[in-house]
Design an enzyme around this catalytic site. Structure first.
Site, PDB file in Angstrom:
ATOM      1  N   CYS A 131       1.135  -0.957  -0.181  1.00 23.74           N
ATOM      2  CA  CYS A 131      -0.107  -0.013  -0.255  1.00 23.74           C
ATOM      3  C   CYS A 131       0.962   1.509   0.431  1.00 23.74           C
ATOM      4  O   CYS A 131       1.620   1.708   0.586  1.00 23.74           O
ATOM      5  CB  CYS A 131      -1.056  -0.301   1.177  1.00 23.74           C
ATOM      6  SG  CYS A 131      -2.291   1.451   1.311  1.00 23.74           S
ATOM      7  N   CYS A 134      -0.438   3.881   1.788  1.00 22.32           N
ATOM      8  CA  CYS A 134      -0.376   4.327   3.808  1.00 22.32           C
ATOM      9  C   CYS A 134       1.151   4.183   3.785  1.00 22.32           C
ATOM     10  O   CYS A 134       1.275   4.815   5.241  1.00 22.32           O
ATOM     11  CB  CYS A 134      -0.648   2.840   3.867  1.00 22.32           C
ATOM     12  SG  CYS A 134      -2.285   2.039   3.464  1.00 22.32           S
ATOM     13  N   ASP A 135       2.169   3.824   3.345  1.00 20.60           N
ATOM     14  CA  ASP A 135       3.753   3.602   3.869  1.00 20.60           C
ATOM     15  C   ASP A 135       4.602   4.206   2.902  1.00 20.60           C
ATOM     16  O   ASP A 135       5.815   4.727   3.201  1.00 20.60           O
ATOM     17  CB  ASP A 135       3.868   2.185   3.574  1.00 20.60           C
ATOM     18  CG  ASP A 135       2.653   1.257   4.344  1.00 20.60           C
ATOM     19  OD1 ASP A 135       2.015   1.072   5.436  1.00 20.60           O
ATOM     20  OD2 ASP A 135       2.774   0.204   4.223  1.00 20.60           O
TER      21      ASP A 135
END
Ligand code: NAP
Length: 303
Positions: A131, A134-135
């Site tokens: 992701c 997300c990261d």
């Protein structure tokens, strides 16, 4: 007993919730994460949802969730472990309790595929990610690699290139599966280097990711790339493990259903990425939610 239980709170499940309440049905959504929105929440830009150009995935998913809540849909946080659906009273077995319903809509969507190469699991969360939204922030001014050639891989590479010093985009063919518009952006972004016809062999690093080993599938030439992060975007598979032997599925685990969303079990419907279909998009998932409720309402009225 509930009229309608929906399993999953992504775009298909939330849309089904909205349509269910508006059809006057006592509607409950069961969602494992407790948060509505599904996969959309991790999409950076959603540029193809009609009427909302450029909206972020987080905003669109949140809006859908808020809309369903405003309609009065009940949301329960639990994971569904099994279904007993052969009889008229459908039983949904969850981690906390068993719920009865007249009709069930399965909208559990899909999850990321893994590559299955050495280092992938060992360095999961230590530089290996599924992701980018997300990261990605952890890799500011660092070098990353994205694996895949679909919409997600292209979007991830473009997203990461805004913060990373360099992004390798590694695709196993010489033509992208994803949208031409995204491919054109990736091809013209200065700090994205596309490596075609290549697949990863292993990810290495002591505590965090340090290297990615790849090889060219045409020439067999091998190469080692010094990278700090590897983002894997090689497609998804449906979340239907808990339904084996309960409803008809195809060989990949997608629930067999057409646009009426009817499964082989009366009173049970499949909506969104979880069902057999040609195009898996937010807009088709949301449409499924509406179609599934229409079918479910007809069924409930016939009881
Ligand atoms: P996808 O479209 O299935 O693409 C997966 C990519 O990974 C393909 O390019 C595939 O290569 C490659 N791949 C698969 N297995 C591999 C392996 N073992 N090693 C190396 N490469 C591998 O999946 P996705 O990009 O996750 O997208 C999923 C669905 O969501 C699609 O229907 C997509 O259109 C949709 N989506 C839509 C939007 C949007 O509309 N905004 C955004 C994101 C996703 P090949 O091409 O050679 O098969």
């Amino acid at each position: 007993m509930r009229d309608l239980v929906i399993i999953g709170a992504g775009p298909a499940g939330l849309s089904a919730g909205i349509y269910g309440k508006r059809a006057g049905l006592d509607t409950l959504i069961i969602e494992e994460s407790g948060i509505g929105g599904g996969q959309v929440l991790t999409t950076y830009d959603v540029d193809n949802y009609p009427g909302l150009p450029g909206i972020s995935g987080m905003e669109l998913g949140t809006k859908m969730y808020e809309h369903a809540m405003a309609e009065g849909v009940d949301l329960m946080e639990a994971s569904v472990t099994g279904l007993q659906i052969a009889d008229k009273v459908k039983k949904i077995i969850t981690s906390t309790e068993t719920i009865e319903a007249k009709a069930v809509i399965i909208a559990t969507g899909a999850v990321h595929n893994h590559l299955g190469i050495p280092g992938e699991e060992e360095l999961g969360g230590m530089g290996v990610s599924y992701c980018a939204t997300c990261d990605g922030a952890f890799f500011k001014k660092r070098v990353t690699a994205v694996i895949g050639g679909g919409d997600v891989a292209l979007e991830d590479a473009i997203f990461l290139a805004r913060a990373c010093s360099k992004v390798y985009l590694i695709h196993r063919r010489d033509e992208f599966r994803g949208a031409k518009k995204l491919a054109d952006i990736a091809k013209t972004t200065e700090n994205i280097e596309i490596i075609y016809d290549s697949v990863p062999d292993s990810i290495e690093g002591t505590d965090t990711v340090e290297r990615l080993n790849i090889h060219n599938v045409k020439t067999n030439a091998t190469e080692t790339l010094d990278v700090d992060g590897v983002f894997i975007a090689v497609g998804t598979h449906p979340v239907t493990e808990y339904l084996k032997g309960v409803v008809d599925m195809d060989e990949k685990g997608y629930i067999r259903a057409d646009e009426t969303c009817k499964t082989n079990v009366p009173g049970v419907y499949a909506a969104g990425d979880v069902r057999t279909k040609a195009l898996r998009q937010i807009v088709t998932a949301a449409a499924d939610g509406a179609c599934a409720v229409t079918s479910a309402t007809e069924y409930i009225n016939s009881l």
